[in-house]
Design a protein around this motif. Structure first.
Motif, PDB file in Angstrom:
ATOM      1  N   UNK A 174       0.766  -1.270  -0.359  1.00 47.21           N
ATOM      2  CA  UNK A 174       0.240  -0.180  -0.357  1.00 47.21           C
ATOM      3  C   UNK A 174       0.713   1.267   0.074  1.00 47.21           C
ATOM      4  N   UNK A 175       1.607   1.660   0.650  1.00 40.01           N
ATOM      5  CA  UNK A 175       3.480   2.487   0.995  1.00 40.01           C
ATOM      6  C   UNK A 175       3.093   2.829  -0.686  1.00 40.01           C
ATOM      7  N   UNK A 176       3.415   1.702  -1.138  1.00 39.55           N
ATOM      8  CA  UNK A 176       4.322   1.970  -2.789  1.00 39.55           C
ATOM      9  C   UNK A 176       3.172   2.612  -3.330  1.00 39.55           C
ATOM     10  N   UNK A 177       2.275   1.991  -3.616  1.00 42.65           N
ATOM     11  CA  UNK A 177       0.694   2.646  -3.927  1.00 42.65           C
ATOM     12  C   UNK A 177       0.719   3.955  -3.973  1.00 42.65           C
ATOM     13  N   UNK A 178       0.845   4.723  -2.767  1.00 43.46           N
ATOM     14  CA  UNK A 178       0.582   5.958  -1.991  1.00 43.46           C
ATOM     15  C   UNK A 178       1.495   6.561  -2.010  1.00 43.46           C
ATOM     16  N   UNK A 179       2.823   5.775  -2.656  1.00 39.50           N
ATOM     17  CA  UNK A 179       4.180   7.287  -2.973  1.00 39.50           C
ATOM     18  C   UNK A 179       4.013   7.419  -4.203  1.00 39.50           C
ATOM     19  N   UNK A 180       3.047   6.961  -4.960  1.00 39.16           N
ATOM     20  CA  UNK A 180       2.351   7.653  -6.601  1.00 39.16           C
ATOM     21  C   UNK A 180       1.520   8.016  -7.165  1.00 39.16           C
ATOM     22  N   UNK A 181       0.957   8.348  -5.205  1.00 39.86           N
ATOM     23  CA  UNK A 181      -0.192   9.394  -4.973  1.00 39.86           C
ATOM     24  C   UNK A 181       0.263  10.821  -5.487  1.00 39.86           C
ATOM     25  N   UNK A 182      -0.639  11.677  -6.478  1.00 42.90           N
ATOM     26  CA  UNK A 182      -0.210  13.355  -6.316  1.00 42.90           C
ATOM     27  C   UNK A 182      -0.923  14.395  -4.997  1.00 42.90           C
ATOM     28  N   UNK A 183       0.185  13.694  -4.157  1.00 43.94           N
ATOM     29  CA  UNK A 183      -0.691  14.653  -2.617  1.00 43.94           C
ATOM     30  C   UNK A 183       0.085  16.094  -1.867  1.00 43.94           C
ATOM     31  N   UNK A 184      -0.073  16.413  -1.788  1.00 45.99           N
ATOM     32  CA  UNK A 184       0.641  16.832  -0.612  1.00 45.99           C
ATOM     33  C   UNK A 184       1.345  16.709   0.745  1.00 45.99           C
ATOM     34  N   UNK A 185       1.137  15.874   1.275  1.00 48.22           N
ATOM     35  CA  UNK A 185       1.364  15.231   2.590  1.00 48.22           C
ATOM     36  C   UNK A 185       0.535  13.624   3.078  1.00 48.22           C
ATOM     37  N   UNK A 186       0.838  13.400   4.257  1.00 49.40           N
ATOM     38  CA  UNK A 186       0.892  11.876   4.680  1.00 49.40           C
ATOM     39  C   UNK A 186       0.156  12.471   6.140  1.00 49.40           C
ATOM     40  N   UNK A 187      -0.609  11.822   6.974  1.00 47.85           N
ATOM     41  CA  UNK A 187      -1.236  12.099   8.583  1.00 47.85           C
ATOM     42  C   UNK A 187      -1.133  10.538   8.089  1.00 47.85           C
ATOM     43  N   UNK A 188       0.111  10.122   9.473  1.00 44.23           N
ATOM     44  CA  UNK A 188      -0.143   8.992   9.585  1.00 44.23           C
ATOM     45  C   UNK A 188      -0.250   8.552  11.022  1.00 44.23           C
ATOM     46  N   UNK A 189      -1.651   8.309  11.037  1.00 44.88           N
ATOM     47  CA  UNK A 189      -2.502   8.420  12.712  1.00 44.88           C
ATOM     48  C   UNK A 189      -1.230   6.982  13.967  1.00 44.88           C
ATOM     49  N   UNK A 190      -0.865   7.013  13.478  1.00 44.24           N
ATOM     50  CA  UNK A 190      -0.246   5.301  14.340  1.00 44.24           C
ATOM     51  C   UNK A 190       0.236   4.376  14.279  1.00 44.24           C
ATOM     52  N   UNK A 191       0.710   3.724  15.366  1.00 44.14           N
ATOM     53  CA  UNK A 191       0.706   1.903  15.233  1.00 44.14           C
ATOM     54  C   UNK A 191       2.622   1.947  13.708  1.00 44.14           C
ATOM     55  N   UNK A 192       3.490   2.703  13.866  1.00 47.40           N
ATOM     56  CA  UNK A 192       3.929   2.883  12.590  1.00 47.40           C
ATOM     57  C   UNK A 192       4.965   1.817  12.963  1.00 47.40           C
ATOM     58  N   UNK A 193       5.117   1.020  14.178  1.00 43.42           N
ATOM     59  CA  UNK A 193       5.966  -0.160  14.409  1.00 43.42           C
ATOM     60  C   UNK A 193       5.252  -0.946  15.288  1.00 43.42           C
ATOM     61  N   UNK A 194       4.829  -2.833  15.116  1.00 42.63           N
ATOM     62  CA  UNK A 194       4.581  -3.376  16.567  1.00 42.63           C
ATOM     63  C   UNK A 194       5.840  -3.508  17.128  1.00 42.63           C
TER      64      UNK A 194
END
Length: 531
Positions: A174-194
């Motif tokens: 999903x991150x690879x697909x997200x990287x191809x979106x034309x966006x201004x920023x990403x909001x990461x709501x947490x649980x970056x690691x487990x």
């Protein structure tokens, strides 16, 4: 100091430098043993293996981040106990022909050789590209975007919402697909690691399954443990691509420290003084690996995470911390019908200071849209067909009193166009917020979009069997889906549209992305409609 001790220290330092920089950098240091390491380090392995990132944009700049780690999973990450200079450049073009700013930061051993540069002096409302240089090594280039000038008219904004990325439960496709979106920023709501240990099997509702990939080591407690876990995640090329594509605005949830932690309490009954030691190390590692400003540098076991980022006159993004100041989950954090503790008068979700800050920011905002970018669901969904209401007690539904204060504040001040962005649930949800979801009024107070996970929960299904009853018996809830993915939010002066991007599989390479649902809210009307 004795000659024996002095010689021993020099030998240890020399061995550490050989591991980190290679023999060429250490040769000829007999007269000035530290000079070459500072001036022109030579690394045995590529030092930027954890990638780069940008974050917390402002009208005149943003934060850029990297961490030197030639051997990311080694106890010393392949670096000597020595501060190392790292040059950086910010350009107006992708080819770095026009350099807008440059300088040198220090990768210090006290912070695991992480580098945080607060770039300033740039032009508002435009993209820039950045990179780092250490010795003869150069990082990949990343893209960042400054925000418009404060109060400036802004007609549209496009950004992503993502989080809950359990390394063992799927690939970061999903991150690879997200990287191809034309966006201004990403909001990461947490649980970056487990934080859990690496197990050969994990238990699911369908029985034991082998993880897609495994965590290194056991459950994490020390600063070394947390650093190694972040390194394992950040070496993922798809996650690196998503960071390089746009600046991230980050908050933590629970798994950056321990499942369902609240203030000084963990789920295991650890004495608070001991848990605070773990929290202190976890928060330091979090800061070391996120593109955060120095204002968020932890002080002991505390961290200033809540903050506001403004995008002209279009949207104010209020980033919240729903873990550090909250009271314990009621009823032992067990879902039971009509848990009496869910209505405790003294319960806190945000803490008094953060709550007052948020109410003030919402009440004085001049922006068209006001956003709460946070971790746990605000909708008070009844989760069980048994008599009485069964709430997720780790969400706002388990904290009825502070939830009511927040929503009454919005109602009493007649604050329009409030949108809540949430994660945690490992499912997609969209709904309308009312003081009491069991007795909704004709007009909602706000709108909530809940993003599913990047990987947590595995491949998923379109809808879990139990969700049919929940969707049919909670009038506030308008949409649910249980696949992996992320959100794309298109915000204009006329409406807010959220697209639910889903991935067909994360258990194997080659997952494809599609749009499962598009929902919108018109400015001035919190009713959710199909887009």
């Amino acid at each position: 100091m004795s000659d024996e001790l002095r010689t021993g220290r020099l030998a240890l330092s020399r061995r550490a430098m050989l591991r980190g920089f290679g023999a060429a950098a250490v040769a000829g240091m007999a007269y000035r043993p530290w000079a070459a390491a500072w001036a022109d380090p030579i690394f045995r392995n590529y030092p930027f293996q954890l990638g780069i990132a940008a974050g917390d944009p402002a009208p005149d700049g943003f934060v850029i981040w990297t961490r030197l780690a030639p051997e990311p999973l080694a106890l010393d990450h392949g670096m000597p106990a020595l501060a190392v200079p790292v040059a950086w450049e910010v350009a107006e073009d992708e080819g770095f022909r026009t350099i807008a700013a440059k300088g040198t930061g220090m990768a210090r051993p006290e912070l695991g050789h992480a580098v945080h540069v607060e770039v300033a002096g740039l032009k508002p409302g435009r993209p820039y590209w950045y990179r780092f240089i250490a010795g003869r090594e150069r990082s990949a280039a990343g893209r960042a975007v400054t925000t418009p000038a404060l109060g400036a008219r802004l007609d549209k904004l496009r950004f992503a919402v993502a989080g809950c990325q359990h390394y063992e439960q799927g690939l970061f496709t999903a991150h690879r697909h997200l990287s191809r979106e034309e966006i201004d920023f990403v909001f990461c709501y947490g649980d970056y690691i487990y934080e859990g240990r690496g197990d050969r099997l994990r238990q699911t509702r369908d029985g034991p399954v082998e993880p897609v990939r495994r965590h290194e080591g056991g459950e994490i407690y020390s600063i070394i443990d947390y650093r190694r876990r972040y390194a394992q995640y950040k070496m993922d090329p798809d996650l690196q691509a998503a960071h390089a594509a746009a600046p991230w605005m980050v908050v933590y949830d629970d798994h950056e420290i321990d499942n369902n932690w609240a203030d000084e309490l963990d789920q295991d009954g650890t004495p608070p003084a001991i848990f605070k030691l773990r929290r202190q190390m976890a928060l330091q590692a979090y800061y070391e690996h996120m593109p955060l400003r120095a204002a968020s540098l932890p002080v002991g076991a505390s961290m200033q995470l809540y903050r506001q980022i403004r995008f002209g006159d279009l949207i104010d993004v209020n980033l919240l911390d729903t873990r550090q100041y909250r009271s314990d989950q009621p009823c032992g954090d067990r879902w039971t019908p009509d848990c009496p503790g869910a209505s405790r008068a003294d319960a806190q979700m945000l803490g008094a200071q953060q709550e007052a800050w948020l109410v003030d920011r919402l009440g004085t905002s001049k922006a068209l849209w006001k956003t709460l970018a946070q971790q746990v669901m605000v909708m008070d969904l009844d989760r069980n067909p048994e008599p009485g209401a069964t709430y997720n007690l780790d969400s706002w539904g388990g904290y009825r009193t502070p939830r009511a204060r927040l929503l009454r504040g919005i109602e009493d001040r007649r604050i329009e166009n409030v949108v809540v962005l949430t994660g945690d649930e490992h499912q997609n949800y969209a709904g309308e917020l009312h003081l009491d979801g069991r007795a909704p009024k004709p007009r909602a107070l706000a709108t909530e979009f809940v993003a599913t996970s990047i990987t947590s929960g595995g491949d998923g299904v379109d809808q879990r069997p139990e969700m049919a009853w929940i969707l049919g018996n909670n009038g506030q809830l308008k949409f649910n889906n249980s696949q992996r993915g992320y959100l794309i939010c298109d915000v204009s002066r006329e409406r807010w549209q959220t697209d639910f991007r889903v991935i067909d599989k994360v258990s194997a390479p080659g997952g494809t992305v599609s749009t499962r649902m598009k929902l919108a809210v018109a400015a001035g009307d919190p009713k959710l409609v199909a887009a």
